[in-house]
Design a protein around this motif. Structure first.
Motif, short mmCIF file in Angstrom:
data_model
loop_
_atom_site.label_atom_id
_atom_site.label_comp_id
_atom_site.label_asym_id
_atom_site.label_seq_id
_atom_site.Cartn_x
_atom_site.Cartn_y
_atom_site.Cartn_z
N ASN A 73 -5.98 23.45 -6.72
CA ASN A 73 -5.25 23.71 -5.97
C ASN A 73 -4.05 24.08 -6.11
OD1 ASN A 73 -5.89 26.69 -3.16
ND2 ASN A 73 -7.39 24.77 -3.00
N ALA A 74 -2.99 24.70 -6.11
CA ALA A 74 -1.59 24.20 -6.67
C ALA A 74 -0.80 22.93 -5.52
CB ALA A 74 -0.58 25.90 -6.70
N SER A 75 -1.27 23.00 -4.69
CA SER A 75 -1.41 21.83 -3.42
C SER A 75 -1.64 21.12 -4.35
CB SER A 75 -1.90 22.17 -1.77
OG SER A 75 -3.06 22.54 -2.16
N ASP A 76 -2.49 20.31 -4.94
CA ASP A 76 -3.15 19.53 -6.26
C ASP A 76 -2.32 18.90 -6.87
OD1 ASP A 76 -5.58 19.83 -3.95
OD2 ASP A 76 -7.00 20.59 -5.63
N LEU A 77 -1.26 19.89 -7.58
CA LEU A 77 -0.22 19.93 -8.49
C LEU A 77 0.28 18.32 -8.20
CD1 LEU A 77 0.27 22.85 -10.09
CD2 LEU A 77 -1.56 21.35 -10.88
N PRO A 78 0.87 17.27 -8.74
CA PRO A 78 1.55 16.22 -8.58
C PRO A 78 2.74 16.96 -8.11
CG PRO A 78 0.62 16.03 -10.75
CD PRO A 78 0.68 16.42 -10.15
N GLN A 79 3.93 17.03 -7.11
CA GLN A 79 4.82 17.10 -6.46
C GLN A 79 6.36 17.45 -7.46
OE1 GLN A 79 5.62 18.12 -3.39
NE2 GLN A 79 8.04 19.70 -3.86
N ARG A 80 5.94 16.70 -8.45
CA ARG A 80 6.92 16.98 -10.18
C ARG A 80 6.47 17.81 -10.56
NH1 ARG A 80 11.01 13.86 -12.38
NH2 ARG A 80 11.20 14.62 -13.84
N VAL A 81 5.22 17.68 -11.12
CA VAL A 81 5.41 19.30 -11.41
C VAL A 81 5.77 20.33 -10.93
CG1 VAL A 81 3.31 20.90 -12.09
CG2 VAL A 81 3.54 17.95 -12.92
N ARG A 82 5.27 20.31 -9.78
CA ARG A 82 5.54 22.14 -9.14
C ARG A 82 7.31 22.08 -9.45
NH1 ARG A 82 1.74 19.70 -5.14
NH2 ARG A 82 3.45 19.00 -3.82
N GLU A 83 8.47 21.47 -8.80
CA GLU A 83 9.50 21.23 -9.03
C GLU A 83 10.06 21.31 -10.65
OE1 GLU A 83 10.20 17.13 -8.02
OE2 GLU A 83 9.99 17.56 -5.57
N GLU A 84 9.07 20.98 -11.02
CA GLU A 84 9.46 21.36 -12.61
C GLU A 84 9.42 22.79 -12.96
OE1 GLU A 84 7.91 18.56 -15.38
OE2 GLU A 84 9.36 16.86 -14.76
#
Length: 173
Positions: A124-135
């Motif tokens: 899920n998108a929530s499994d992505l590291p926070q940094r990746v989501r922010e980028e």
């Protein structure tokens, strides 16, 4: 073959297919021209900006902007325009765009190639590291800043919601 109209949305195994328009690392946005079957120069990104991952579309779908539904292929390596990537959907970034008086809701669906083993643990998108989501948010914000569009991010959707969006887009097609 017309990649938008003739390529099935899913493989025989049920994986979603994504057609790459813009390869990872490109500073030029390319767009598939359905009538000619070629990829055309759409616009250059602003200086210093490039696509962090392959970017493309789901065949046989229609999004809120009347184009095919967009997809970003999360992988450590890039491919080339026209490559078809069997993928699994992990979520989407929900965006509201406004230009002039019109406002449109749009999604950027996040997928992982089915044979990308380095990212196999992401479901899920929530499994992505926070940094990746922010980028990812910053990339889309920066890539649209000089286009005359106002952009509002409405958050990340999970895999089930993103799959529903794609299937609704296929019904619209």
């Amino acid at each position: 073959m017309n990649l938008l109209r003739e390529l099935p949305l899913r493989t025989d195994r049920g994986d979603f297919q994504v057609v790459v328009e813009v390869p990872k690392g490109s500073s030029v946005k390319l767009k598939y021209n359905e009538s000619t079957g070629v990829f055309e120069w759409s616009r250059a990104l602003r200086y210093g900006l490039s696509f962090p991952y392959d970017f493309g579309f789901f065949p046989r779908t229609v999004a809120g902007d009347r184009d095919a539904i967009d997809a970003m292929v999360l992988s450590d390596v890039g491919s080339y325009p026209g490559v078809v990537v069997p993928s699994r959907i992990i979520g989407s970034l929900r965006i509201t765009q406004q230009r002039g008086v019109g406002e449109r809701r749009n999604v950027r669906v996040l997928v992982i190639p089915v044979n990308e083993h380095r990212w196999a643990h992401i479901r899920n998108a929530s499994d992505l590291p926070q940094r990746v989501r922010e980028e990812l948010l910053e990339f889309f914000r920066s890539s649209l800043v000089l286009t005359g569009k106002t952009v509002k991010f409405d958050g990340f959707a999970n895999a089930d919601e993103a799959i529903r969006d794609v299937l609704v887009g296929a019904e619209r097609f």
